[in-house]
Design a protein around this motif. Structure first.
Motif, short mmCIF file in Angstrom:
data_model
loop_
_atom_site.label_atom_id
_atom_site.label_comp_id
_atom_site.label_asym_id
_atom_site.label_seq_id
_atom_site.Cartn_x
_atom_site.Cartn_y
_atom_site.Cartn_z
N TYR A 27 0.84 -1.19 0.00
CA TYR A 27 0.00 0.00 0.00
C TYR A 27 0.87 1.24 0.00
O TYR A 27 1.84 1.33 0.75
N ARG A 99 -2.92 3.65 1.49
CA ARG A 99 -3.01 3.64 2.96
C ARG A 99 -3.04 5.10 3.40
O ARG A 99 -2.17 5.89 3.03
N SER A 159 -6.47 0.96 4.74
CA SER A 159 -5.76 0.46 3.57
C SER A 159 -6.74 -0.25 2.66
O SER A 159 -7.59 -1.03 3.13
#
Length: 190
Positions: A27, A99, A159
Protein backbone atom coordinates in the motif's frame (compact mmCIF):
# COMPACT_ATOMS: atom_id res chain seq x y z
CA UNK A 1 0.02 -39.10 0.50
CA UNK A 2 -1.85 -37.52 3.42
CA UNK A 3 1.42 -37.45 5.41
CA UNK A 4 2.97 -35.41 2.60
CA UNK A 5 0.11 -32.90 2.89
CA UNK A 6 0.67 -32.67 6.64
CA UNK A 7 4.38 -31.97 6.08
CA UNK A 8 3.63 -29.26 3.53
CA UNK A 9 0.87 -27.57 5.55
CA UNK A 10 3.22 -25.47 7.76
CA UNK A 11 5.19 -24.37 4.69
CA UNK A 12 2.01 -23.38 2.85
CA UNK A 13 0.76 -21.48 5.89
CA UNK A 14 4.10 -19.65 6.21
CA UNK A 15 4.03 -18.77 2.50
CA UNK A 16 0.47 -17.50 2.85
CA UNK A 17 1.38 -15.30 5.84
CA UNK A 18 4.42 -13.95 3.99
CA UNK A 19 2.21 -13.08 1.01
CA UNK A 20 -0.26 -11.30 3.31
CA UNK A 21 2.60 -9.31 4.85
CA UNK A 22 3.89 -8.42 1.42
CA UNK A 23 0.41 -7.22 0.46
CA UNK A 24 0.28 -4.91 3.51
CA UNK A 25 3.62 -3.41 2.49
CA UNK A 26 2.32 -2.85 -1.05
CA UNK A 27 0.00 0.00 0.00
CA UNK A 28 1.22 3.48 -0.85
CA UNK A 29 0.94 5.71 2.22
CA UNK A 30 -0.44 9.12 1.27
CA UNK A 31 -1.28 12.40 2.94
CA UNK A 32 -4.66 14.04 2.50
CA UNK A 33 -3.34 17.01 0.52
CA UNK A 34 -2.19 14.60 -2.19
CA UNK A 35 -5.89 14.00 -2.98
CA UNK A 36 -6.44 17.65 -3.95
CA UNK A 37 -5.70 19.09 -7.38
CA UNK A 38 -2.90 21.67 -7.16
CA UNK A 39 -5.13 24.70 -7.82
CA UNK A 40 -7.61 23.63 -5.09
CA UNK A 41 -4.72 23.30 -2.65
CA UNK A 42 -3.36 26.67 -3.74
CA UNK A 43 -6.76 28.28 -3.09
CA UNK A 44 -6.80 26.86 0.46
CA UNK A 45 -3.25 27.91 1.21
CA UNK A 46 -3.97 31.45 0.02
CA UNK A 47 -7.49 32.36 1.16
CA UNK A 48 -8.90 35.70 0.05
CA UNK A 49 -8.30 38.75 2.26
CA UNK A 50 -12.07 39.25 2.50
CA UNK A 51 -12.26 36.33 4.97
CA UNK A 52 -10.54 38.51 7.58
CA UNK A 53 -13.50 40.93 7.47
CA UNK A 54 -16.09 38.27 8.40
CA UNK A 55 -17.36 38.48 11.97
CA UNK A 56 -17.30 35.17 13.89
CA UNK A 57 -20.69 33.52 14.30
CA UNK A 58 -22.46 35.47 11.55
CA UNK A 59 -24.18 33.87 8.56
CA UNK A 60 -21.20 34.83 6.41
CA UNK A 61 -18.99 32.83 8.81
CA UNK A 62 -20.76 29.63 7.69
CA UNK A 63 -19.67 27.91 4.48
CA UNK A 64 -23.20 28.02 3.10
CA UNK A 65 -23.30 31.76 3.80
CA UNK A 66 -19.97 32.23 2.07
CA UNK A 67 -21.16 30.31 -0.96
CA UNK A 68 -24.47 32.18 -1.18
CA UNK A 69 -23.03 35.66 -0.62
CA UNK A 70 -22.78 37.11 -4.11
CA UNK A 71 -21.82 40.66 -3.12
CA UNK A 72 -18.29 41.92 -3.65
CA UNK A 73 -17.01 38.64 -5.05
CA UNK A 74 -13.61 38.81 -6.68
CA UNK A 75 -11.78 36.13 -8.66
CA UNK A 76 -9.67 34.92 -5.69
CA UNK A 77 -12.78 34.73 -3.51
CA UNK A 78 -14.62 32.70 -6.17
CA UNK A 79 -11.72 30.25 -6.56
CA UNK A 80 -11.60 29.74 -2.78
CA UNK A 81 -15.36 29.08 -2.66
CA UNK A 82 -15.06 26.59 -5.52
CA UNK A 83 -12.32 24.74 -3.64
CA UNK A 84 -14.59 24.44 -0.58
CA UNK A 85 -16.97 22.21 -2.53
CA UNK A 86 -14.60 20.71 -5.09
CA UNK A 87 -15.31 17.21 -6.35
CA UNK A 88 -12.25 17.29 -8.58
CA UNK A 89 -9.91 14.35 -8.02
CA UNK A 90 -6.46 13.10 -8.90
CA UNK A 91 -7.23 10.41 -11.49
CA UNK A 92 -3.92 8.62 -10.85
CA UNK A 93 -5.34 7.32 -7.52
CA UNK A 94 -8.11 5.36 -9.26
CA UNK A 95 -7.42 1.65 -8.75
CA UNK A 96 -4.37 2.25 -6.54
CA UNK A 97 -3.58 0.38 -3.31
CA UNK A 98 -3.58 3.24 -0.78
CA UNK A 99 -3.01 3.64 2.96
CA UNK A 100 -4.24 6.86 4.59
CA UNK A 101 -4.84 7.97 8.21
CA UNK A 102 -8.07 9.54 9.35
CA UNK A 103 -11.17 9.53 11.51
CA UNK A 104 -14.28 7.40 11.04
CA UNK A 105 -17.75 8.87 10.51
CA UNK A 106 -20.09 5.84 10.67
CA UNK A 107 -22.82 5.56 8.05
CA UNK A 108 -24.06 1.97 8.31
CA UNK A 109 -23.85 -0.93 10.80
CA UNK A 110 -24.49 -4.66 10.46
CA UNK A 111 -26.69 -6.73 12.79
CA UNK A 112 -23.81 -7.03 15.29
CA UNK A 113 -23.43 -3.22 15.37
CA UNK A 114 -20.13 -3.34 13.47
CA UNK A 115 -19.49 -0.36 11.18
CA UNK A 116 -19.56 -1.53 7.55
CA UNK A 117 -19.86 1.75 5.64
CA UNK A 118 -18.34 5.05 6.69
CA UNK A 119 -16.60 8.22 5.64
CA UNK A 120 -12.91 8.61 6.42
CA UNK A 121 -12.08 12.26 7.08
CA UNK A 122 -8.79 14.05 7.78
CA UNK A 123 -9.69 15.53 11.16
CA UNK A 124 -11.90 14.75 14.13
CA UNK A 125 -15.45 16.10 13.97
CA UNK A 126 -15.57 16.54 10.20
CA UNK A 127 -19.09 15.87 8.86
CA UNK A 128 -20.46 15.67 12.40
CA UNK A 129 -19.76 19.31 13.19
CA UNK A 130 -20.63 21.23 10.06
CA UNK A 131 -19.23 22.15 7.65
CA UNK A 132 -17.76 18.99 6.15
CA UNK A 133 -14.41 19.06 4.36
CA UNK A 134 -14.45 19.46 0.58
CA UNK A 135 -15.61 16.27 -1.19
CA UNK A 136 -12.05 15.64 -2.43
CA UNK A 137 -11.03 15.44 1.25
CA UNK A 138 -13.56 12.74 2.16
CA UNK A 139 -13.28 9.03 1.34
CA UNK A 140 -16.40 6.86 1.31
CA UNK A 141 -15.42 3.41 2.59
CA UNK A 142 -17.01 -0.02 2.39
CA UNK A 143 -15.78 -2.67 4.83
CA UNK A 144 -18.13 -5.68 4.64
CA UNK A 145 -16.21 -7.46 7.41
CA UNK A 146 -17.14 -4.59 9.74
CA UNK A 147 -15.47 -3.41 12.95
CA UNK A 148 -16.46 -2.15 16.37
CA UNK A 149 -15.86 1.57 16.68
CA UNK A 150 -15.16 2.33 20.32
CA UNK A 151 -14.76 6.10 19.96
CA UNK A 152 -15.11 8.76 17.27
CA UNK A 153 -11.92 10.30 18.69
CA UNK A 154 -9.86 7.28 17.65
CA UNK A 155 -7.84 7.69 14.41
CA UNK A 156 -7.15 4.76 12.08
CA UNK A 157 -4.94 3.76 9.19
CA UNK A 158 -7.20 2.64 6.34
CA UNK A 159 -5.76 0.46 3.57
CA UNK A 160 -7.47 -0.67 0.41
CA UNK A 161 -8.16 0.03 -3.24
CA UNK A 162 -9.03 3.65 -4.00
CA UNK A 163 -11.64 4.66 -6.57
CA UNK A 164 -12.44 8.08 -7.94
CA UNK A 165 -16.16 7.82 -7.36
CA UNK A 166 -18.70 10.39 -6.18
CA UNK A 167 -20.85 9.37 -3.20
CA UNK A 168 -23.56 11.67 -1.86
CA UNK A 169 -25.75 11.35 1.20
CA UNK A 170 -27.44 13.69 3.69
CA UNK A 171 -24.26 13.97 5.77
CA UNK A 172 -21.69 14.81 3.10
CA UNK A 173 -20.38 14.20 -0.41
CA UNK A 174 -17.15 12.34 -1.12
CA UNK A 175 -15.16 12.38 -4.34
CA UNK A 176 -13.18 9.25 -3.49
CA UNK A 177 -14.22 5.78 -2.38
CA UNK A 178 -12.33 2.78 -1.08
CA UNK A 179 -12.91 -0.91 -0.75
CA UNK A 180 -11.20 -1.45 2.59
CA UNK A 181 -8.85 -4.40 3.10
CA UNK A 182 -7.75 -3.47 6.60
CA UNK A 183 -8.14 -0.93 9.38
CA UNK A 184 -5.42 -0.46 11.96
CA UNK A 185 -5.28 1.84 14.99
CA UNK A 186 -3.27 4.92 14.12
CA UNK A 187 0.23 5.11 15.49
CA UNK A 188 2.50 7.95 14.50
CA UNK A 189 5.42 6.50 12.56
CA UNK A 190 7.92 9.25 13.20
Amino acid sequence: MSQLKILWAPLLLAASLMAAGAQAADYRTIEWIELMPADDLEAFLNPPESLNDIEDGTEADQIAGQLDNRSAVDVDDTRYKQALVSTRVIDAFDGQAIRVPGFIVPLEHDAQQRVTRFFLVPYYGACIHVPPPPPNQIIYAEYPKGFKLESLYEPFWMSGTMRTSLTENEMATSAYAMTVDRLDPYEDEE
